[in-house]
Design a protein around this motif. Structure first.
Motif, PDB file in Angstrom:
ATOM      1  N   ASP A 127     -28.552 -15.397  19.621  1.00 27.92           N
ATOM      2  CA  ASP A 127     -29.469 -14.428  19.016  1.00 27.92           C
ATOM      3  C   ASP A 127     -29.931 -14.874  17.633  1.00 27.92           C
ATOM      4  OD1 ASP A 127     -29.754 -12.630  21.030  1.00 27.92           O
ATOM      5  OD2 ASP A 127     -28.375 -11.129  20.223  1.00 27.92           O
ATOM      6  N   ALA A 128     -29.046 -15.542  16.898  1.00 27.73           N
ATOM      7  CA  ALA A 128     -29.401 -15.999  15.553  1.00 27.73           C
ATOM      8  C   ALA A 128     -30.544 -17.000  15.575  1.00 27.73           C
ATOM      9  CB  ALA A 128     -28.177 -16.630  14.877  1.00 27.73           C
ATOM     10  N   VAL A 129     -30.701 -17.706  16.691  1.00 31.12           N
ATOM     11  CA  VAL A 129     -31.806 -18.640  16.851  1.00 31.12           C
ATOM     12  C   VAL A 129     -32.992 -17.957  17.545  1.00 31.12           C
ATOM     13  CG1 VAL A 129     -32.480 -20.861  17.844  1.00 31.12           C
ATOM     14  CG2 VAL A 129     -30.165 -20.536  16.975  1.00 31.12           C
ATOM     15  N   PHE A 130     -32.679 -17.115  18.518  1.00 33.73           N
ATOM     16  CA  PHE A 130     -33.705 -16.461  19.340  1.00 33.73           C
ATOM     17  C   PHE A 130     -34.593 -15.529  18.515  1.00 33.73           C
ATOM     18  CE2 PHE A 130     -34.841 -12.680  21.866  1.00 33.73           C
ATOM     19  CZ  PHE A 130     -35.570 -13.262  22.908  1.00 33.73           C
ATOM     20  N   MET A 131     -33.997 -14.724  17.659  1.00 33.18           N
ATOM     21  CA  MET A 131     -34.768 -13.691  16.968  1.00 33.18           C
ATOM     22  C   MET A 131     -35.798 -14.250  15.991  1.00 33.18           C
ATOM     23  SD  MET A 131     -31.831 -10.788  16.498  1.00 33.18           S
ATOM     24  CE  MET A 131     -31.213  -9.915  17.943  1.00 33.18           C
ATOM     25  N   PRO A 132     -35.468 -15.249  15.153  1.00 30.65           N
ATOM     26  CA  PRO A 132     -36.529 -15.827  14.320  1.00 30.65           C
ATOM     27  C   PRO A 132     -37.630 -16.481  15.149  1.00 30.65           C
ATOM     28  CG  PRO A 132     -34.372 -16.409  13.451  1.00 30.65           C
ATOM     29  CD  PRO A 132     -34.146 -15.792  14.788  1.00 30.65           C
ATOM     30  N   ALA A 133     -37.264 -17.107  16.266  1.00 33.86           N
ATOM     31  CA  ALA A 133     -38.271 -17.751  17.106  1.00 33.86           C
ATOM     32  C   ALA A 133     -39.204 -16.726  17.731  1.00 33.86           C
ATOM     33  CB  ALA A 133     -37.591 -18.583  18.192  1.00 33.86           C
ATOM     34  N   VAL A 134     -38.651 -15.599  18.173  1.00 33.27           N
ATOM     35  CA  VAL A 134     -39.483 -14.531  18.740  1.00 33.27           C
ATOM     36  C   VAL A 134     -40.469 -14.021  17.700  1.00 33.27           C
ATOM     37  CG1 VAL A 134     -39.413 -12.128  19.509  1.00 33.27           C
ATOM     38  CG2 VAL A 134     -37.896 -13.803  20.549  1.00 33.27           C
TER      39      VAL A 134
END
Length: 416
Positions: A127-134
């Protein structure tokens, strides 16, 4: 294969977002992923409660928050380095594999708490990577003038995920146990992957890309310096942080305390939370249909200030019906201000820095702000629920004061 939006594709990017097949594929992928997330959290909580004590289950549910908070700034650097689309696809693939692996293990054997805790940590790390990418992806798939509408559509997808995902997760757990619920969550997340692969994105010019020869630490420092020096992003980030810090406690803990003190019961608490959800959904629908609101900076300031006053008023309402009405107003105002803040961030920031910009606000909103909930509860026990509501409202209101007092933010406009 990634396709750049240029030439004839630029015309496509100028279409209204709700008529653009490229945006709609992204929206379908995002919605499927959000429903899968909600099903996953239902499955995890059910499996944890069935396996351990309530306190142990709470620790399992909280395990994902630690890596998400500590690593989200790094996640923003990764999103900017490798591109948000690749990062989102990779994140969904890892989440899907992890959830399906646990589902398969539960089908053949009974697991203790440790595998569930490991799954929660893996999910939080991804999630720590997914959320900024989203957060960095929308400017790559549509024109700047459509970003407000996209934020409204994204808000509707989030509400849909909550409304549909929770019953689906409960149904899966009731019919086949936690294994079936985890399996359903993994399949829903898997659906998003081919949809994301089919999404065309606008590539950045080579000069705007994050330097591959620099260290991740240097890229992170550059991103923070970029926000600090920006005339709009710096005060906007501060306003978002203050708003979230004052908002999370009353919504997540305060409503429960009020329902207990006033004798509204669980049903009354549910109606109040539903009122907030309806208000936030109405705000998302308004932005999805209208597409743009003029004087965005002024609207952010006044909606945050009005929302803070509504938060303070929630602790003073005489009955549950009035509380539902105030909660609906809070949801409407918070939904408008939140979507407009996101749209301003995406239109003001250089796309090459957007992952890091999103990671900073996400660290506060999704990492630090939730950690204030125990403090809110403890302070309410010592000073009274009404007093803590007023303090939280004042902190939230400071965000509106910042938006009003900084001319660059107050006068900020969204592109047409």
């Amino acid at each position: 294969m990634t396709t750049a939006l240029n030439g004839t594709d630029t015309v496509t990017a100028q279409r209204p977002a709700h008529r653009d097949g490229n945006v709609l594929r992204w929206l379908a992928a995002y919605t499927s992923s959000m429903v899968g997330d909600t099903v996953y959290y239902v499955a995890l909580s059910w499996a944890a409660v069935q396996t351990g004590s309530p306190s142990q289950a709470g620790m399992v549910m909280a395990a994902s928050a630690v890596p998400r908070t500590l690593l989200m700034l790094v996640g923003g650097v990764i999103a900017d380095r490798f591109g948000p689309r690749k990062v989102v696809i990779g994140s969904d693939a890892v989440r899907c594999a992890a959830v399906l692996a646990v589902a398969a293990l539960l089908f053949v054997t009974s697991l203790g708490l440790w595998p569930l805790a490991v799954l929660a940590v893996v999910f939080g790390t991804v999630d720590a990577v997914f959320m900024p990418a989203v957060g960095a992806l929308p400017p790559r798939i549509t024109s700047r003038g459509q970003l407000t509408r996209v934020q409204g559509m994204r808000g509707l997808a989030i509400r849909f995920g909550y409304v549909v995902g929770a019953p689906l997760g409960g149904l899966g757990a009731a019919m086949g146990g936690a294994a079936a619920a985890f399996g359903l969550a993994g399949l829903l997340i898997a659906v998003s992957i081919p949809l994301l692969i089919s999404v065309r994105i606008r590539e950045l010019p080579p000069d705007d890309a994050v330097g591959t020869r620099r260290t991740a630490w240097r890229d992170l420092r550059d991103g923070l310096d970029y926000i600090r020096r920006h005339r709009v992003l710096a005060p906007l980030t501060l306003a978002i942080a203050l708003g979230d810090l004052g908002f999370v406690g009353p919504l997540n803990v305060g409503v429960t305390l009020l329902a207990d003190e006033r004798g509204w019961g669980a049903l009354g608490m549910g109606w109040v939370v539903a009122g907030f959800g309806v208000g936030a959904g109405a705000a998302s629908l308004l932005l999805a249909v209208r597409g743009r609101l003029p004087h965005a900076g002024h609207v952010v300031a006044y909606t945050v200030l009005a929302g803070s006053m509504a938060i303070g008023a929630l602790a003073r309402v005489p009955d549950v019906v009035a509380a539902v009405g105030v909660a609906l107003l809070i949801g409407l105002l918070a939904g408008l201000s939140g979507a407009l803040c996101n749209a301003l961030s995406q239109t003001q920031a250089d796309p090459a820095h957007l992952g890091r910009v999103t990671s900073v606000t996400g660290t506060v909103s999704l990492g630090i702000a939730p950690l204030t909930m125990p403090l809110f509860a403890a302070t309410a026990g010592a000073w009274g629920t009404g007093t803590v509501f007023v303090v939280s409202a004042a902190v939230c209101g400071l965000g509106g004061v910042v938006a009003l007092c900084v001319p660059a933010l107050r006068r900020a406009e969204l592109p047409r």
